[in-house]
Design a protein around this motif. Structure first.
Motif, short mmCIF file in Angstrom:
data_model
loop_
_atom_site.label_atom_id
_atom_site.label_comp_id
_atom_site.label_asym_id
_atom_site.label_seq_id
_atom_site.Cartn_x
_atom_site.Cartn_y
_atom_site.Cartn_z
N TRP A 196 0.83 -1.20 0.00
CA TRP A 196 0.00 0.00 0.00
C TRP A 196 0.86 1.25 0.00
CZ3 TRP A 196 -5.48 0.72 0.44
CH2 TRP A 196 -6.20 -0.47 0.23
N ARG A 197 0.46 2.22 -0.83
CA ARG A 197 1.13 3.52 -0.88
C ARG A 197 0.13 4.58 -0.41
NH1 ARG A 197 2.13 3.33 -7.06
NH2 ARG A 197 0.02 2.59 -6.77
N PRO A 198 0.62 5.77 -0.09
CA PRO A 198 -0.30 6.82 0.36
C PRO A 198 -1.43 7.09 -0.63
CG PRO A 198 1.94 7.46 0.85
CD PRO A 198 2.03 6.18 0.07
N THR A 199 -1.14 7.02 -1.93
CA THR A 199 -2.22 7.25 -2.91
C THR A 199 -3.31 6.18 -2.80
OG1 THR A 199 -0.82 6.12 -4.50
CG2 THR A 199 -0.86 8.52 -4.62
N ASP A 200 -2.90 4.95 -2.51
CA ASP A 200 -3.89 3.88 -2.34
C ASP A 200 -4.78 4.16 -1.12
OD1 ASP A 200 -2.82 2.37 -4.48
OD2 ASP A 200 -1.25 1.63 -3.14
N ALA A 201 -4.15 4.68 -0.07
CA ALA A 201 -4.91 4.99 1.15
C ALA A 201 -5.94 6.08 0.88
CB ALA A 201 -3.95 5.43 2.26
N ARG A 202 -5.54 7.08 0.09
CA ARG A 202 -6.48 8.16 -0.26
C ARG A 202 -7.64 7.61 -1.11
NH1 ARG A 202 -6.21 11.76 3.53
NH2 ARG A 202 -4.14 12.65 3.77
N MET A 203 -7.31 6.71 -2.01
CA MET A 203 -8.37 6.12 -2.84
C MET A 203 -9.34 5.31 -1.99
SD MET A 203 -6.14 5.01 -6.17
CE MET A 203 -7.40 4.03 -6.94
N LEU A 204 -8.79 4.60 -1.00
CA LEU A 204 -9.65 3.83 -0.09
C LEU A 204 -10.58 4.78 0.68
CD1 LEU A 204 -10.07 0.96 1.37
CD2 LEU A 204 -8.57 1.90 3.14
N GLU A 205 -10.02 5.89 1.13
CA GLU A 205 -10.82 6.87 1.86
C GLU A 205 -11.94 7.41 0.98
OE1 GLU A 205 -8.80 10.52 2.85
OE2 GLU A 205 -9.91 10.65 4.74
N GLU A 206 -11.59 7.71 -0.26
CA GLU A 206 -12.59 8.25 -1.19
C GLU A 206 -13.71 7.24 -1.43
OE1 GLU A 206 -12.53 10.13 -5.65
OE2 GLU A 206 -10.65 9.96 -4.57
N LYS A 207 -13.30 5.98 -1.53
CA LYS A 207 -14.28 4.92 -1.82
C LYS A 207 -15.23 4.69 -0.64
CE LYS A 207 -14.22 -0.09 -2.25
NZ LYS A 207 -13.31 -1.24 -2.07
N LEU A 208 -14.69 4.76 0.57
CA LEU A 208 -15.48 4.36 1.74
C LEU A 208 -16.05 5.53 2.54
CD1 LEU A 208 -13.30 1.45 3.16
CD2 LEU A 208 -15.27 1.28 1.67
N SER A 209 -15.69 6.76 2.17
CA SER A 209 -16.04 7.89 3.04
C SER A 209 -17.54 8.06 3.20
CB SER A 209 -15.42 9.18 2.52
OG SER A 209 -15.82 9.39 1.19
N ASN A 210 -18.31 7.66 2.22
CA ASN A 210 -19.76 7.86 2.33
C ASN A 210 -20.54 6.57 2.49
OD1 ASN A 210 -19.68 10.71 2.07
ND2 ASN A 210 -19.25 10.44 -0.11
N SER A 211 -19.83 5.49 2.77
CA SER A 211 -20.58 4.23 2.90
C SER A 211 -19.91 3.33 3.93
CB SER A 211 -20.63 3.51 1.56
OG SER A 211 -19.33 3.18 1.16
N HIS A 212 -20.71 2.71 4.74
CA HIS A 212 -20.22 1.71 5.69
C HIS A 212 -20.36 0.35 5.01
CE1 HIS A 212 -19.45 0.12 9.79
NE2 HIS A 212 -20.11 -0.93 9.28
N VAL A 213 -19.26 -0.35 4.88
CA VAL A 213 -19.33 -1.65 4.21
C VAL A 213 -20.11 -2.62 5.09
CG1 VAL A 213 -18.00 -3.55 3.23
CG2 VAL A 213 -17.11 -1.23 3.13
N PRO A 214 -21.22 -3.15 4.60
CA PRO A 214 -22.02 -4.02 5.46
C PRO A 214 -21.41 -5.41 5.59
CG PRO A 214 -23.01 -3.86 3.31
CD PRO A 214 -21.79 -3.00 3.27
N ILE A 215 -21.61 -6.01 6.72
CA ILE A 215 -21.23 -7.41 6.91
C ILE A 215 -22.32 -8.28 6.31
CG2 ILE A 215 -20.87 -9.21 8.64
CD1 ILE A 215 -18.62 -7.42 8.78
N LYS A 216 -21.90 -9.24 5.50
CA LYS A 216 -22.90 -10.11 4.89
C LYS A 216 -23.31 -11.22 5.85
CE LYS A 216 -20.82 -9.61 0.32
NZ LYS A 216 -19.95 -10.31 -0.62
#
Lengths: 140, 407
Positions: A68-88
């Motif tokens: 993981w690089r800092p850019t990957d971390a930012r992309m993860l933040e962008e992807k998850l910032s508005n959604s809580h990943v639900p447990i199936k």
């Protein structure tokens, strides 16, 4: 023709005097080596052992190829910032009572799991929100 | 919800806690047909991962083994029919020598895969990485041996049990000894940056507990699925395991540099750890024997106690957890576990809750784990408290659980 004062030349570069200086320097190096050798060996061992311990073996890399690089971390933040990943596939109400052992906030205790078990009970409806908080279905 | 604090090593007190009357609403809201059906989630543990020698073993077994036996005995007396025990994937971690000979490139044991195959588990005490793992293994044996034993006063009623081995590190908001603790401390010197390890995000861990409970309830109801009572299942997050360094990168980035992870030499720290262990054992030995020299050696306190050799296998071995059996469907002998979050997704949620205030001032995160050199770093920054306040107002029993361990 350059005139060289051979007498003064041999005073400065007297072979016997030169030999003495070289021997002194040699002795100094040998002495310092004896002094620093154990520390040098220790430092070398630490450096070498650290390399063994901190090099990721190929078999582990094959199971975890991505770093993981800092850019990957930012992309993860962008992807998850508005959604809580639900447990199936969380089981829902069971109508049972529950006793949860462990988890008071003492040193070295499993507070984490028991606390989240209870909050998950709320999420999946095993505990009724409509009831008073001290009187919850099945939970003692 | 009731909250009862008892000493888990006191069998009488544990049984009294189990026999405490249920609240009126608990009785009235339960179905009359299954009102006696009770599940126990046993998560209590004493995590003394820093001790590895037999002379200190009773400190771990007192809570982890005797306490577990007390819980099972009490559970059977009140008729509990399902019990899930939280063990640890570290029972499968084999101890190893981390000072290599110059002719060794790497130890074959530096990469270890933990599966559900019990024949691969350590057998001798010194093969476990610490007293903690050895005691959890013994506790597992107690729990697994209790499967199918009679419970309660009703004839033909049996207790079904099972163990979960999450690991290697369980993390998440509100009480985490790893990632949550790093967030609280911010300055985290480390020597594990390159280590690949499976993690278990707490929500996945909870999902696995509920899956195993559901499977045992099915079996109690006569399900034809393979009988998986009395077994142990390793579980971890979805996706490939990260390195500690990956987790550090995400934390450094998403906290805008507030969390830092300067690198230390693992070999140098191991040398220091052996010196600390020598002092610790000597001091403890003097105390046990009542020697007058005990007063000359002050007890180690705080984080220094943790820096002993047994934590090095824990954080330097590339420990990969194979949870494929737990992820099998129930009809194939699995739990139907679908821990769908990856470790990095779980880490984002941990950071997000912390940033919004839920994780702040967490005593456990701040007081346990690998919090070395706290005196060296910055003081943790206070974060806004609004969401934490809201959550506590909304869920006042958020941090309450039932039966505690002794102090």
């Amino acid at each position: 023709m350059v005139n060289v004062d051979r007498s003064s030349f041999f005073v400065v570069f007297n072979p016997n005097g030169l030999h003495s200086i070289v021997m002194d320097l040699f002795s100094l190096v040998i002495g310092l080596t004896y002094l620093w050798m154990p520390l040098l060996a220790l430092w070398s061992y630490i450096y070498w052992n650290d390399r063994c311990l901190t090099t990721i073996p190929r078999s582990a890399l094959s199971l975890s190829p991505k770093r993981w690089r800092p850019t990957d971390a930012r992309m993860l933040e962008e992807k998850l910032s508005n959604s809580h990943v639900p447990i199936k596939a969380l089981p829902t109400k069971t109508g049972r009572r529950y006793i949860i052992v462990g988890g008071v906030c003492l040193e070295y205790m499993f507070k984490l799991i028991s606390g989240h078990l209870i909050s998950t009970f709320f999420l999946i409806g095993r505990v009724s929100w409509s009831l008073d908080c001290n009187e919850i279905i099945g939970a003692r | 919800m009731q909250f009862i604090t008892v000493d888990i090593t006191n069998s009488v007190a544990v049984e009294a806690a189990f026999r405490a009357p249920w609240t009126k609403s608990a009785i009235s809201s339960s179905s009359s047909l299954i009102e006696t059906a009770i599940t126990v989630f046993h998560t209590a543990a004493n995590i003394r991962f820093f001790e590895r020698h037999l002379e200190l073993f009773d400190r771990s077994t007192r809570v982890n083994v005797i306490g577990t036996q007390n819980v099972i005995n009490a559970a059977r007396k009140v008729g509990v029919d399902v019990m899930i025990y939280t063990s640890s994937a570290s029972v499968g971690l084999r101890n190893l020598r981390l000072f290599f000979w110059p002719w060794e490139k790497e130890s074959n044991k530096l990469v270890q895969i933990v599966t559900d195959d019990d024949t691969q588990l350590p057998k001798r005490h010194e093969d476990f990485f610490s007293n903690y793992a050895a005691s959890k293994f013994q506790a597992e044996a107690v729990v697994r041996a209790s499967d199918n034993l009679p419970t309660g006063d009703t004839a033909n009623k049996t207790l079904r049990t099972g163990c979960l081995r999450p690991g290697n590190a369980i993390f998440g908001p509100r009480g985490d000894m790893n990632c949550g603790a790093w967030l609280v401390r911010q300055f985290n010197p480390t020597w594990a940056t390159s280590t690949v390890q499976s993690f278990t995000y707490v929500e996945n861990c909870v999902a696995a507990h509920l899956c195993y409970e559901a499977r045992l309830i099915d079996l109690q109801a006569g399900s034809k699925n393979p009988d998986i009572g009395g077994q142990a299942f390793a579980i971890s997050d979805a996706g490939p395991p990260p390195t500690y360094g990956d987790m550090y990168t995400i934390m450094e980035t998403l906290t805008d540099g507030q969390c830092t992870f300067p690198h230390l030499s693992p070999t140098l720290m191991m040398i220091l750890a052996h010196l600390i262990e020598w002092y610790y054992r000597t001091q403890q030995s003097f105390v046990r024997r009542g020697s007058r020299f005990a007063s000359l050696m002050p007890a180690l306190k705080g984080d220094l106690v943790i820096l002993q050799p047994s934590i090095f296998p824990l954080v330097l071995v590339h420990l990969i957890i194979d949870d494929s059996r737990a992820r099998l469907s129930p009809d194939k002998g699995g739990l139907g576990y679908e821990g769908s979050l990856t470790s990095t997704e779980g880490l984002y949620q941990t950071i997000d809750e912390y940033r919004s205030g839920v994780g702040l001032s967490d005593q456990r995160s701040d007081g346990a784990g690998f919090g070395l050199f706290r005196f060296w770093g910055k003081k943790p920054t206070k974060v806004k408290e609004s969401r934490a306040d809201n959550l506590v107002d909304a869920v006042p029993q958020f941090i309450l659980t039932e039966i505690s361990n002794p102090p």
